[in-house]
Write an enzyme that holds these catalytic residues in place. Structure first.
Site, PDB file in Angstrom:
ATOM      1  N   ARG A   1       0.403  -8.553  13.992  1.00  0.00           N
ATOM      2  CA  ARG A   1      -0.225  -7.516  13.149  1.00  0.00           C
ATOM      3  C   ARG A   1      -1.233  -8.148  12.196  1.00  0.00           C
ATOM      4  NH1 ARG A   1       4.911  -4.913  10.621  1.00  0.00           N
ATOM      5  NH2 ARG A   1       3.540  -3.446   9.575  1.00  0.00           N
TER       6      ARG A   1
ATOM      7  N   ARG B   1      11.832  -6.857   4.719  1.00  0.00           N
ATOM      8  CA  ARG B   1      11.780  -5.415   4.428  1.00  0.00           C
ATOM      9  C   ARG B   1      12.787  -4.650   5.293  1.00  0.00           C
ATOM     10  NH1 ARG B   1       6.145  -2.231   4.829  1.00  0.00           N
ATOM     11  NH2 ARG B   1       6.255  -2.720   7.038  1.00  0.00           N
TER      12      ARG B   1
ATOM     13  N   LYS C   1       0.834  -1.214   0.000  1.00  0.00           N
ATOM     14  CA  LYS C   1       0.000   0.000   0.000  1.00  0.00           C
ATOM     15  C   LYS C   1       0.861   1.254   0.000  1.00  0.00           C
ATOM     16  CE  LYS C   1      -2.179  -0.746   3.888  1.00  0.00           C
ATOM     17  NZ  LYS C   1      -1.410  -1.927   4.358  1.00  0.00           N
TER      18      LYS C   1
ATOM     19  N   ARG D   1      -8.660   1.819  10.057  1.00  0.00           N
ATOM     20  CA  ARG D   1      -8.263   0.444  10.352  1.00  0.00           C
ATOM     21  C   ARG D   1      -9.285  -0.250  11.246  1.00  0.00           C
ATOM     22  NH1 ARG D   1      -2.332   1.181   9.457  1.00  0.00           N
ATOM     23  NH2 ARG D   1      -1.307  -0.832   9.635  1.00  0.00           N
TER      24      ARG D   1
ATOM     25  N   ARG E   1      12.371  -2.200  10.554  1.00  0.00           N
ATOM     26  CA  ARG E   1      11.371  -1.578  11.418  1.00  0.00           C
ATOM     27  C   ARG E   1      11.188  -2.448  12.652  1.00  0.00           C
ATOM     28  NH1 ARG E   1       6.024   0.082   8.014  1.00  0.00           N
ATOM     29  NH2 ARG E   1       5.064  -0.749   9.905  1.00  0.00           N
TER      30      ARG E   1
HETATM   31  P1  AMP Z   1       1.746   0.816   8.988  1.00  0.00           P
HETATM   32  O1  AMP Z   1       2.987   1.584   8.650  1.00  0.00           O
HETATM   33  O2  AMP Z   1       0.538   1.307   8.236  1.00  0.00           O
HETATM   34  O3  AMP Z   1       1.941  -0.676   8.871  1.00  0.00           O
HETATM   35  O4  AMP Z   1       1.437   1.124  10.528  1.00  0.00           O
HETATM   36  C1  AMP Z   1       2.353   0.767  11.541  1.00  0.00           C
HETATM   37  C2  AMP Z   1       1.653   0.726  12.895  1.00  0.00           C
HETATM   38  O5  AMP Z   1       1.132   2.028  13.197  1.00  0.00           O
HETATM   39  C3  AMP Z   1       0.451  -0.200  12.987  1.00  0.00           C
HETATM   40  O6  AMP Z   1       0.812  -1.553  13.250  1.00  0.00           O
HETATM   41  C4  AMP Z   1      -0.305   0.420  14.160  1.00  0.00           C
HETATM   42  O7  AMP Z   1       0.313   0.116  15.392  1.00  0.00           O
HETATM   43  C5  AMP Z   1      -0.097   1.916  13.914  1.00  0.00           C
HETATM   44  N1  AMP Z   1      -1.189   2.481  13.068  1.00  0.00           N
HETATM   45  C6  AMP Z   1      -1.065   3.009  11.821  1.00  0.00           C
HETATM   46  N2  AMP Z   1      -2.259   3.430  11.362  1.00  0.00           N
HETATM   47  C7  AMP Z   1      -3.156   3.156  12.336  1.00  0.00           C
HETATM   48  C8  AMP Z   1      -4.554   3.325  12.470  1.00  0.00           C
HETATM   49  N3  AMP Z   1      -5.306   3.866  11.481  1.00  0.00           N
HETATM   50  N4  AMP Z   1      -5.150   2.916  13.628  1.00  0.00           N
HETATM   51  C9  AMP Z   1      -4.430   2.389  14.630  1.00  0.00           C
HETATM   52  N5  AMP Z   1      -3.112   2.176  14.578  1.00  0.00           N
HETATM   53  C10 AMP Z   1      -2.463   2.562  13.442  1.00  0.00           C
END
Ligand code: AMP
Length: 215
Positions: A171, A127, A13, A88, A160
């Site tokens: 996750r 990654r 994404k 989410r 990360r």
């Molecule tokens: P991502 O980079 O999109 O994979 O997000 C990394 C982490 O940020 C996720 O595993 C959540 O802990 C937090 N996070 C990102 N976006 C959201 C969201 N919309 N709601 C809750 N937690 C979020």
């Protein structure tokens, strides 16, 4: 154009959001990136979010809704925007609908990225990202340079903290339980399009362009 990119972590994404952002000249708003930068800068938001992110859990809805509400008021969002990683949960989606209604905005499409769990685990655990600019690398498909310095900015390339296998599995579980129901939510509204997220960046980019009739 207003787009939501939906799907489990590791389905591309972020990569596709950035490409679409360049092509459509609208911002790609990644809530994950906003949170990571807040953690790096040790802001109040970052301190609140850190433990959730490290465990692979979601940051509480009220924090995320406040954050996105503010971000969408910024001027660069006027011509449209792409949301990568928000909403989410169903309550985030409902809150977003209210924000859109109040602002007179119309959501164009929700693109759901589809990829097998095995492939996701392989992609995420291999990654790597630049600590400074966030550029993505991958040990299998896009190796970092030997000196481990980013090609864009010279920053250090790291894994990360939430890309370890145990956190990735958590996750994915969180996605199944809390985020996947959004597919049905947007499908009922006639806004959901799905894209096969297996293949090269260019192949997926092409499939998305077809869905959006950009070709
Ligand atoms: P991502 O980079 O999109 O994979 O997000 C990394 C982490 O940020 C996720 O595993 C959540 O802990 C937090 N996070 C990102 N976006 C959201 C969201 N919309 N709601 C809750 N937690 C979020």
């Amino acid at each position: 154009m207003i787009l939501i990119l939906l799907g489990p972590p590791g389905t591309g994404k972020g990569t596709q959001g950035k490409l679409l952002s360049e092509r459509l000249q609208i911002p790609n708003i990644s809530t994950g990136e906003i949170l990571r930068s807040a953690i790096q800068n040790q802001t109040e938001l970052g301190n609140k979010a850190k433990s959730f992110i490290d465990e692979g859990e979601l940051v509480p809805d009220d924090v995320m809704i406040g954050l996105i509400e503010q971000r969408l008021q910024e001027k660069d969002c006027q011509p449209g925007f792409i949301l990568d990683g928000f909403p989410r949960t169903v309550s985030q989606a409902k809150a977003l609908e209210t924000i859109f209604e109040r602002a007179g905005l119309t959501l164009n499409h929700v693109i759901s990225f589809e990829l097998s769990a095995a492939k996701i685990i392989e992609r995420l655990t291999s990654r790597r990202i630049c600590r400074v600019c966030g550029k993505d690398y991958n040990l299998i498909t896009n190796s970092p340079p030997k000196d481990n310095r980013c090609l864009n900015c010279g920053g250090e390339i790291v894994q990360r903290s939430d890309d370890t296998e145990a956190t990735v599995r958590n996750r994915l579980g969180v996605y199944e339980q809390k985020t996947k129901p959004l597919k049905e939510y947007f499908n009922r509204k006639g806004q959901l399009k799905t894209v096969n997220a297996a293949g090269s960046v260019e192949e997926i980019q092409h499939r998305i362009a077809e869905i959006l009739a950009l070709n």
